[in-house]
Motif scaffolding. Structure first.
Motif, mmCIF file in Angstrom:
data_model
loop_
_atom_site.group_PDB
_atom_site.id
_atom_site.type_symbol
_atom_site.label_atom_id
_atom_site.label_comp_id
_atom_site.label_asym_id
_atom_site.label_seq_id
_atom_site.Cartn_x
_atom_site.Cartn_y
_atom_site.Cartn_z
ATOM 1 N N VAL A 296 0.720 -1.066 0.160
ATOM 2 C CA VAL A 296 -0.324 -0.126 -0.138
ATOM 3 C C VAL A 296 1.093 1.468 -0.183
ATOM 4 O O VAL A 296 2.080 0.832 0.781
ATOM 5 C CB VAL A 296 -1.001 -0.221 1.277
ATOM 6 C CG1 VAL A 296 -1.846 1.634 1.041
ATOM 7 C CG2 VAL A 296 -1.944 -1.752 1.182
ATOM 8 N N THR A 297 0.239 1.786 -0.850
ATOM 9 C CA THR A 297 1.715 3.573 -1.203
ATOM 10 C C THR A 297 1.230 4.483 -0.448
ATOM 11 O O THR A 297 -0.395 4.230 -1.172
ATOM 12 C CB THR A 297 1.997 3.575 -2.838
ATOM 13 O OG1 THR A 297 1.327 3.556 -3.520
ATOM 14 C CG2 THR A 297 2.787 2.600 -3.408
ATOM 15 N N MET A 298 1.415 5.412 -0.111
ATOM 16 C CA MET A 298 0.437 6.452 0.181
ATOM 17 C C MET A 298 1.647 8.045 0.067
ATOM 18 O O MET A 298 2.866 8.250 -0.038
ATOM 19 C CB MET A 298 0.817 6.800 2.008
ATOM 20 C CG MET A 298 -0.243 5.754 2.529
ATOM 21 S SD MET A 298 0.307 5.521 4.696
ATOM 22 C CE MET A 298 1.112 5.397 5.501
ATOM 23 N N ASP A 299 0.906 9.028 0.018
ATOM 24 C CA ASP A 299 1.325 10.447 -0.431
ATOM 25 C C ASP A 299 0.351 11.306 -0.099
ATOM 26 O O ASP A 299 -0.523 11.586 0.423
ATOM 27 C CB ASP A 299 1.330 11.067 -1.771
ATOM 28 C CG ASP A 299 1.959 10.151 -3.093
ATOM 29 O OD1 ASP A 299 3.097 9.116 -2.733
ATOM 30 O OD2 ASP A 299 1.360 9.309 -3.783
ATOM 31 N N PHE A 300 1.682 12.635 1.146
ATOM 32 C CA PHE A 300 1.555 13.239 1.916
ATOM 33 C C PHE A 300 1.672 14.468 1.116
ATOM 34 O O PHE A 300 2.104 14.567 0.472
ATOM 35 C CB PHE A 300 2.180 13.260 2.898
ATOM 36 C CG PHE A 300 1.840 11.644 4.182
ATOM 37 C CD1 PHE A 300 0.839 12.317 4.677
ATOM 38 C CD2 PHE A 300 2.394 10.644 3.596
ATOM 39 C CE1 PHE A 300 0.518 10.989 5.479
ATOM 40 C CE2 PHE A 300 2.342 9.664 4.228
ATOM 41 C CZ PHE A 300 1.977 9.361 5.495
ATOM 42 N N SER A 301 0.158 15.365 1.319
ATOM 43 C CA SER A 301 1.142 16.629 1.010
ATOM 44 C C SER A 301 2.022 17.323 2.040
ATOM 45 O O SER A 301 2.741 17.046 2.358
ATOM 46 C CB SER A 301 -0.498 17.721 2.001
ATOM 47 O OG SER A 301 -0.143 17.370 3.133
#
Length: 588
Positions: A296-301
Motif C-alpha cells: 500500500v503506497t501513500m502520498d502526503f501533502s
C-alpha cells in the motif's frame, strides 16, 4: 394448422413425469436448504419489523465532480458499516442505491439520533504512535494472565495487524531507499498490566516490558485512569470497543482496539494524533515489482509530509511496540505498521498482503481525503407495532385476492381449477422458500412494497393458467379430443405466456434500476415471481394437465371437468352423403 409431424414430440409431452419430478426435487432441495440454514421465515424490512431507514446522497466538492464513483461509494459503505456495527446493531443493512445514494436500514431498538449522527458525519482518520499493546481478548478462566516478557520469537507470534501476518512495516516509497525486509523483532504484548505498577509504554530489546516509566509515556498522558481503562477493555465486546474511543480529542492519548492477521483482537494505548488522514493526497494498492508482493503506497501533502517525517524519525529509534504507529479510523486501529527509517512525502506499507486486504487498507486511507460529503435525503422511522399492523394488512389483502381468484377459477373452469390451484400453491411454496434463503444469502428483506409485488404476482400467475386453458378449449371447440387439444394448444399458449411474462419482467427490471429505496422491493419481488411463473407453467402446470388428460374424468368431457363439449359449444361434424357415380351406358 398442420398437424405435428410424426416422430416429433413437443417438449415435455412424451415424459411429463420427468418435468414434475424435477420441480418437486427442486422444491424439496430448497425446503431442506431453508431448514439447514436455520432460517424458516423471511427476513422482514424496516417497515414491517420496525426500525429506522436513512437515505444519504453523495455530494462532491467543487472541482471534484468525478469523485462520486463506484469505488468511493463502496469505500463509504464500508466506513458506515463500521459505524453502524459500532452501535451494537445486529442485522443492519448498508448498501448503495443507484450511483449516488446510500441506504442505511437499522432494525428496531436502535437510538435513531445516535444512528443519524454516526452515518452522516465524515470519517475521522489519524496516525497515532503506539505506546502499549496487549491482547484484547479475555483470558481463559483458570489460566494465568499473559505476561509482557518473552523472547523476540514469542512476541512475534502475537504480531500482525488486521491486514497482515508477521507485522507490517512502513518504508520510504521511492526507489533506492531501504525496503521492507523480515525481522525477528516482535511486539511487546503486555497483557497483564498491574494496577499498582507505574505504566510504561517502552520495551527492552529482548521483548520484556521496561518497568521504568519513559518520558514519552508521561508526556503522552498514560496516567493511572488511562491504564485502568486499558486493563478493563475487552475488545471482543462491540459496545466496549465503541465506548473506548468516545469523547477522545485528537490531541489526547486514547485506548483503541484492532484485529491482527489471525483475526484476534488486540488493544492499544495510542499517543496524540501525529498526522491527520486529511493530509493524505493519495493511497493505492500496488504490486511491488521487486518482491511481487502487494503493498500500500501513500502520498502526503507538504504539511503532512513534515509531520510524518517528524513522527517516523522518533519512532525508528524505539523498541517494539513503540516503533509502530496506529492508523486509527473512527476509533478503531485498522493497521499498525512498524517504522524502520524516517519517512516523508511518500511511504509504503508492506507485509503479507493479499490483493483484497491491500485494497481495503488503501480505501480506508483514501477516505481520510475523500472529496465526498453526504446529505440526509430522508429518514423513516417505523415502530414494531406499526410494522406488524402493515404486515397483517398486507397478508389479509393477499389472502382476499387469492380467495377471489380461486372462486373465479372454480366457477368458470370447474375441474381445471384444481390444476390451477395446485399450481398456485407450488408457485407460492417456491416463492416463500427462495425469499427465506435470499435473506441470509444477499440480505433480501421483505418490505411492504415487496408484499404488494407478491400479491400482484397472483394475478400474473393465474393469467398464465387461463391462457393455457383457453387455448386447449379452443382446440376442443374445433372438434379435437382432449389429448390432441393439449398437444396443439400448448405451443400457442406458450408463446403468449412468454411474451406476457417478458413484458412483466422487463417492467420489473427497469423499475428496479431507476428507483431508489423500498420501491426496489416491489420490483425485485415482481421480477422473481414472474420468472417463477414461467418455471411453474412449463415444469408443473403443462405436465400435470398432460397426465390428467389421459384420465377418463377429463378425457370424456365430464360436465364438472371444465371441458364439457356441450358447454363449450362444440357442434358435431357434418356428415355428407356419398356421391354415386352413374354407370356408363352399355352399347347395344
Amino acid at each position: 394448422m398442420a398437424a405435428p409431424k410424426k416422430g416429433r414430440r413437443q417438449p415435455g409431452q412424451g415424459r411429463p413425469g420427468r418435468a414434475l419430478a424435477l420441480i418437486l426435487i427442486a422444491l424439496v432441495a430448497l425446503t431442506g436448504g431453508m431448514f439447514l440454514s436455520g432460517h424458516t421465515t423471511p427476513r422482514l424490512g424496516i417497515d414491517l419489523a420496525g426500525g429506522t431507514s436513512i437515505t444519504l446522497q453523495a455530494r462532491s466538492e467543487p472541482g471534484q465532480e468525478s469523485a462520486v464513483n463506484q469505488t468511493n461509494m463502496n469505500t463509504a459503505v464500508g466506513i458506515i458499516e463500521r459505524r453502524v456495527n459500532g452501535l451494537g446493531v445486529s442485522e443492519a443493512e448498508v448498501q448503495t442505491q443507484g450511483t449516488d445514494h446510500i441506504i442505511v436500514n437499522i432494525p428496531k431498538g436502535t437510538n435513531e439520533k445516535q444512528a443519524r449522527e454516526q452515518v452522516g458525519t465524515t470519517a475521522q482518520l489519524f496516525f497515532r504512535p503506539v505506546l502499549q499493546l496487549a491482547s484484547g481478548e479475555p483470558a481463559p478462566e483458570g489460566s494465568p494472565s499473559p505476561s509482557a516478557s518473552g523472547s523476540p520469537d514469542e512476541a512475534e507470534q502475537g504480531d500482525g495487524d488486521k491486514a497482515t501476518e508477521g507485522g507490517d512495516k512502513a518504508t520510504e516509497g521511492k526507489s533506492g531507499e531501504p525496503e521492507a525486509t523480515p525481522t525477528t523483532q516482535g511486539r511487546a504484548a503486555s497483557g497483564a498490566l498491574k494496577a499498582d505498577a507505574t505504566p510504561s509504554p517502552s520495551a527492552s530489546a529482548d521483548g520484556k516490558a521496561d518497568p521504568t516509566p519513559s518520558p514519552s509515556a508521561s508526556e503522552g498522558g498514560s496516567d493511572e485512569a488511562l491504564m485502568k481503562k486499558f486493563e478493563a477493555l475487552t475488545c471482543t465486546d462491540t459496545k466496549e470497543r465503541t465506548a473506548a474511543a468516545e469523547g477522545t480529542k485528537p490531541s489526547e492519548p486514547m485506548v483503541g482496539c484492532g484485529q491482527n492477521s489471525a483475526g484476534q483482537w488486540e488493544k492499544y494505548i495510542l499517543g496524540p494524533a501525529a498526522v491527520a488522514g486529511t493530509e493524505i493526497d493519495d493511497a493505492s494498492a500496488v504490486i511491488d515489482e521487486r518482491t511481487g508482493q502487494w503493498i500500500v503506497t501513500m502520498d502526503f501533502s507538504s504539511k503532512g509530509a513534515d509531520a510524518f517525517s517528524k513522527i517516523t524519525s522518533e519512532l525508528k529509534t524505539q523498541q517494539p511496540p513503540m516503533n509502530q504507529f496506529g492508523i486509527v479510523l473512527d476509533g478503531e486501529v485498522v493497521s499498525a505498521p512498524s517504522v524502520q527509517t524516517t519517512l516523508s512525502k511518500s511511504a509504503q506499507i508492506s507485509g503479507s498482503f493479499t490483493q483484497e486486504s491491500s485494497q481495503e487498507l488503501a480505501n480506508m486511507l483514501s477516505y481520510g481525503a475523500l472529496p465526498l460529503s453526504f446529505v440526509e435525503e430522508s429518514v423513516t422511522s417505523v415502530t414494531a407495532a406499526l410494522g406488524g399492523e402493515q404486515l397483517e394488512a398486507g397478508l389479509i389483502a393477499g389472502g382476499i385476492g387469492l380467495i377471489l381468484v380461486i372462486v373465479y377459477l372454480v366457477v368458470y373452469y370447474r375441474g381445471l381449477s384444481l390444476i390451477a390451484i395446485i399450481s398456485l400453491l407450488m408457485s407460492a411454496a417456491l416463492t416463500y422458500t427462495i425469499m427465506v434463503l435470499l435473506g441470509p444469502a444477499i440480505g433480501f428483506a421483505l418490505n411492504l412494497p415487496a408484499v404488494c409485488g407478491a400479491i400482484v404476482a397472483i394475478g400474473i400467475t393465474a393469467d398464465s393458467f387461463i391462457v393455457f386453458f383457453e387455448r386447449v378449449r379452443d382446440e376442443i371447440r374445433e372438434g379435437r379430443s382432449l389429448q390432441p387439444a393439449v398437444a396443439r394448444g400448448w405451443p400457442r399458449a406458450r408463446r403468449t405466456i412468454l411474451v406476457s411474462d417478458f413484458v412483466s419482467f422487463l417492467s420489473a427490471a427497469v423499475l428496479f434500476v431507476v428507483t431508489v429505496g423500498k420501491v426496489q422491493g416491489f420490483a425485485f419481488t415482481l421480477g422473481l415471481t414472474t420468472l417463477l411463473d414461467v418455471v411453474v407453467v412449463f415444469f408443473f402446470t403443462k405436465p400435470l394437465l398432460t397426465i390428467l388428460a389421459r384420465k377418463k374424468f377429463f378425457a370424456s368431457g365430464h360436465p364438472w371437468s371444465g371441458l364439457d363439449p356441450k358447454r363449450l359449444g362444440v357442434k358435431p361434424p357434418l356428415r355428407r352423403a356419398r356421391r354415386t357415380v352413374p354407370a356408363d351406358p352399355k352399347e347395344a
